[in-house]
Design a protein around this motif. Structure first.
Motif, PDB file in Angstrom:
ATOM      1  N   PRO A 203       2.335   7.901  -1.603  1.00 26.49           N
ATOM      2  CA  PRO A 203       3.613   7.305  -1.154  1.00 26.49           C
ATOM      3  C   PRO A 203       3.710   5.850  -1.608  1.00 26.49           C
ATOM      4  O   PRO A 203       3.562   4.915  -0.801  1.00 26.49           O
ATOM      5  N   LEU A 204       3.966   5.644  -2.902  1.00 23.38           N
ATOM      6  CA  LEU A 204       3.917   4.296  -3.470  1.00 23.38           C
ATOM      7  C   LEU A 204       4.931   3.354  -2.826  1.00 23.38           C
ATOM      8  O   LEU A 204       4.629   2.173  -2.582  1.00 23.38           O
ATOM      9  N   ASN A 205       6.126   3.854  -2.566  1.00 22.24           N
ATOM     10  CA  ASN A 205       7.145   3.003  -1.962  1.00 22.24           C
ATOM     11  C   ASN A 205       6.733   2.559  -0.561  1.00 22.24           C
ATOM     12  O   ASN A 205       6.919   1.398  -0.179  1.00 22.24           O
ATOM     13  N   THR A 206       6.128   3.481   0.183  1.00 24.27           N
ATOM     14  CA  THR A 206       5.655   3.149   1.531  1.00 24.27           C
ATOM     15  C   THR A 206       4.517   2.141   1.472  1.00 24.27           C
ATOM     16  O   THR A 206       4.455   1.210   2.288  1.00 24.27           O
ATOM     17  N   ILE A 207       3.620   2.304   0.500  1.00 23.49           N
ATOM     18  CA  ILE A 207       2.504   1.361   0.342  1.00 23.49           C
ATOM     19  C   ILE A 207       3.037  -0.039   0.031  1.00 23.49           C
ATOM     20  O   ILE A 207       2.568  -1.037   0.589  1.00 23.49           O
ATOM     21  N   SER A 208       4.041  -0.124  -0.854  1.00 20.52           N
ATOM     22  CA  SER A 208       4.637  -1.422  -1.194  1.00 20.52           C
ATOM     23  C   SER A 208       5.255  -2.079   0.029  1.00 20.52           C
ATOM     24  O   SER A 208       5.091  -3.285   0.256  1.00 20.52           O
ATOM     25  N   GLN A 209       5.960  -1.293   0.830  1.00 20.92           N
ATOM     26  CA  GLN A 209       6.615  -1.856   2.009  1.00 20.92           C
ATOM     27  C   GLN A 209       5.599  -2.252   3.074  1.00 20.92           C
ATOM     28  O   GLN A 209       5.797  -3.236   3.796  1.00 20.92           O
ATOM     29  N   CYS A 210       4.498  -1.522   3.174  1.00 19.99           N
ATOM     30  CA  CYS A 210       3.425  -1.908   4.097  1.00 19.99           C
ATOM     31  C   CYS A 210       2.780  -3.221   3.645  1.00 19.99           C
ATOM     32  O   CYS A 210       2.418  -4.066   4.480  1.00 19.99           O
ATOM     33  N   ALA A 211       2.640  -3.391   2.333  1.00 11.66           N
ATOM     34  CA  ALA A 211       2.111  -4.652   1.801  1.00 11.66           C
ATOM     35  C   ALA A 211       3.052  -5.803   2.150  1.00 11.66           C
ATOM     36  O   ALA A 211       2.608  -6.902   2.498  1.00 11.66           O
ATOM     37  N   LEU A 212       4.360  -5.546   2.052  1.00 10.42           N
ATOM     38  CA  LEU A 212       5.330  -6.574   2.437  1.00 10.42           C
ATOM     39  C   LEU A 212       5.206  -6.904   3.921  1.00 10.42           C
ATOM     40  O   LEU A 212       5.288  -8.078   4.310  1.00 10.42           O
ATOM     41  N   LEU A 213       5.013  -5.898   4.759  1.00 11.13           N
ATOM     42  CA  LEU A 213       4.847  -6.140   6.193  1.00 11.13           C
ATOM     43  C   LEU A 213       3.626  -7.021   6.467  1.00 11.13           C
ATOM     44  O   LEU A 213       3.658  -7.866   7.371  1.00 11.13           O
ATOM     45  N   PHE A 214       2.567  -6.838   5.687  1.00 12.31           N
ATOM     46  CA  PHE A 214       1.386  -7.692   5.856  1.00 12.31           C
ATOM     47  C   PHE A 214       1.722  -9.134   5.475  1.00 12.31           C
ATOM     48  O   PHE A 214       1.292 -10.078   6.137  1.00 12.31           O
ATOM     49  N   VAL A 215       2.511  -9.301   4.401  1.00 16.55           N
ATOM     50  CA  VAL A 215       2.951 -10.644   4.003  1.00 16.55           C
ATOM     51  C   VAL A 215       3.783 -11.269   5.122  1.00 16.55           C
ATOM     52  O   VAL A 215       3.610 -12.453   5.465  1.00 16.55           O
ATOM     53  N   ILE A 216       4.688 -10.486   5.705  1.00 18.75           N
ATOM     54  CA  ILE A 216       5.529 -10.982   6.797  1.00 18.75           C
ATOM     55  C   ILE A 216       4.683 -11.345   8.007  1.00 18.75           C
ATOM     56  O   ILE A 216       4.886 -12.397   8.634  1.00 18.75           O
ATOM     57  N   TYR A 217       3.709 -10.489   8.328  1.00 18.56           N
ATOM     58  CA  TYR A 217       2.842 -10.752   9.483  1.00 18.56           C
ATOM     59  C   TYR A 217       2.089 -12.074   9.324  1.00 18.56           C
ATOM     60  O   TYR A 217       2.077 -12.909  10.233  1.00 18.56           O
ATOM     61  N   THR A 218       1.486 -12.278   8.174  1.00 19.41           N
ATOM     62  CA  THR A 218       0.720 -13.518   7.958  1.00 19.41           C
ATOM     63  C   THR A 218       1.646 -14.740   7.916  1.00 19.41           C
ATOM     64  O   THR A 218       1.256 -15.825   8.347  1.00 19.41           O
ATOM     65  N   THR A 219       2.866 -14.549   7.412  1.00 18.67           N
ATOM     66  CA  THR A 219       3.833 -15.655   7.400  1.00 18.67           C
ATOM     67  C   THR A 219       4.159 -16.095   8.819  1.00 18.67           C
ATOM     68  O   THR A 219       4.183 -17.293   9.130  1.00 18.67           O
ATOM     69  N   PHE A 220       4.412 -15.132   9.697  1.00 20.85           N
ATOM     70  CA  PHE A 220       4.724 -15.472  11.080  1.00 20.85           C
ATOM     71  C   PHE A 220       3.504 -16.002  11.816  1.00 20.85           C
ATOM     72  O   PHE A 220       3.646 -16.840  12.721  1.00 20.85           O
ATOM     73  N   CYS A 221       2.322 -15.540  11.472  1.00 19.43           N
ATOM     74  CA  CYS A 221       1.109 -16.113  12.069  1.00 19.43           C
ATOM     75  C   CYS A 221       1.018 -17.596  11.741  1.00 19.43           C
ATOM     76  O   CYS A 221       0.712 -18.425  12.612  1.00 19.43           O
ATOM     77  N   ASP A 222       1.291 -17.955  10.489  1.00 21.32           N
ATOM     78  CA  ASP A 222       1.301 -19.365  10.100  1.00 21.32           C
ATOM     79  C   ASP A 222       2.388 -20.128  10.843  1.00 21.32           C
ATOM     80  O   ASP A 222       2.187 -21.270  11.260  1.00 21.32           O
ATOM     81  N   THR A 223       3.563 -19.494  10.973  1.00 16.41           N
ATOM     82  CA  THR A 223       4.680 -20.150  11.657  1.00 16.41           C
ATOM     83  C   THR A 223       4.347 -20.445  13.109  1.00 16.41           C
ATOM     84  O   THR A 223       4.574 -21.554  13.603  1.00 16.41           O
ATOM     85  N   PHE A 224       3.773 -19.455  13.817  1.00 12.28           N
ATOM     86  CA  PHE A 224       3.442 -19.647  15.219  1.00 12.28           C
ATOM     87  C   PHE A 224       2.241 -20.578  15.409  1.00 12.28           C
ATOM     88  O   PHE A 224       2.068 -21.142  16.494  1.00 12.28           O
TER      89      PHE A 224
END
Length: 337
Positions: A203-224
């Motif tokens: 599921p390549l598209n799902t893997i790409s979107q999960c990778a994006l979610l990890f980027v979003i998660y770490t971005t918000f961790c930095d923000t908080f």
């Protein structure tokens, strides 16, 4: 009993958006886990893991003829780069003049101008375009092109708009872009061209979107994890409102303008909407820290960029499903659930 299928269908259709809010919630609970130099080491796992995975999959799935076609779309590239580096700074300057009448903190307004001068990021716009079934190849090309142009153009824009400039670490940025974007992209193309592997069973598209979610998660961790630095609650609320307003206006203007050009396909319009309005936190934060090092108002100047980056991801997640439906409506098909 009738509500369960409806809820299930909604979650399947909008799972990326749900995932974004889950990431925000988890980041707010324990931000140090995914913040810079935290246990997850996002400076390596996110930059060289998640982002590289996104572009390797893109390289693996891109067809050669779509690449050649995209390279010839000069009007699309010109529109996106002009909107990014010319229209947005002018639009923000005009808006700031109007906002000055409301006695908003001048350093927050300077921060908004600084955000307007930033180049696009290299991951979020690509994945959101791909998730919306837009022109992924053009999104990759313009994100990379905009990042390279930003090395030269962003300091010049800051000089023209603020009177400040800085020396951008040219070698470091070029190495980062090459190692996290260009190399995985080329590697994916090589695998596609010289092997039989196409990832059909994955599921390549799902893997790409999960990778994006990890980027979003770490971005918000930095923000908080960022200290408030003397910011008041009103400063933060005003900044959040202004950033949200600016992004909604820019998304609308970009979409309406691109749609008015008959030579842009629906996929091009979606690509334009995401690529021309997104701004890079990765390049922006180092520039701000170099420019305003030691300045007591650094937190106010940095705040708009810190708010802008996650906001563009949330708004993008909200728009994915509707943009996909809009593209499929022009094809006379229904989008897959």
């Amino acid at each position: 009993m009738k509500q369960r299928p409806v809820l299930t269908d909604y979650l399947k259709k909008h799972w990326l958006l749900v995932g974004i809010f889950v990431c925000i919630f988890l980041a707010s609970i324990y931000p140090s886990l995914g913040s810079k130099e935290g246990p997850l080491k996002p400076e390596y796992t996110c930059k060289y893991g998640a982002v590289s995975t996104i572009f390797f999959i893109s390289g693996l799935t891109l067809k050669a003829d779509s690449i050649y076609y995209t390279l010839r779309q000069h009007r699309l590239h010109l529109f996106i780069q002009t909107f990014t580096f010319i229209f947005i700074p002018i639009f923000t300057q005009i808006l700031v003049v109007l906002l000055n009448t409301f006695r908003i903190d001048k350093w927050i307004l300077k921060g908004l101008i600084t955000v307007a001068c930033m180049p696009p990021p290299v991951s979020s716009a690509v994945i959101l375009t791909k998730a919306s079934q837009g022109n992924e190849t053009a999104a990759i090309f313009n994100s990379v092109l905009g990042s390279f142009l930003g090395i030269v153009i962003t300091p010049l824009l800051l000089l023209l708009n603020l009177g400040y400039t800085t020396v951008v670490p040219l070698f470091g940025i070029m190495f980062q872009l090459s190692s996290t974007v260009l190399l995985p992209l080329c590697l994916g193309q090589c695998v596609r061209r010289y092997t039989e592997f196409r990832g059909h069973n994955l599921p390549l598209n799902t893997i790409s979107q999960c990778a994006l979610l990890f980027v979003i998660y770490t971005t918000f961790c930095d923000t908080f994890s960022m200290p408030e630095g003397g910011l008041t609650a009103s400063d933060i609320l005003v900044t959040m409102f202004l950033v949200l307003l600016i992004q909604m206006l820019l998304l609308t203007i970009s979409f309406v303008c691109a749609k008015s050009f008959k030579f842009f396909s629906p996929g091009d319009v979606v690509c334009t909407m995401f690529c021309s309005t997104h701004k890079s936190l990765t390049l922006g934060i180092p520039i701000l820290r170099i420019m305003f090092h030691g300045l007591s108002h650094l937190s106010e100047i940095t705040l708009p960029l810190l708010v802008y980056h996650p906001t563009q991801m949330i708004l993008g997640g909200l728009l994915v499903a509707s943009m996909k439906e809009w593209i499929y409506s022009h094809k006379g098909k229904r989008p897959p659930v």
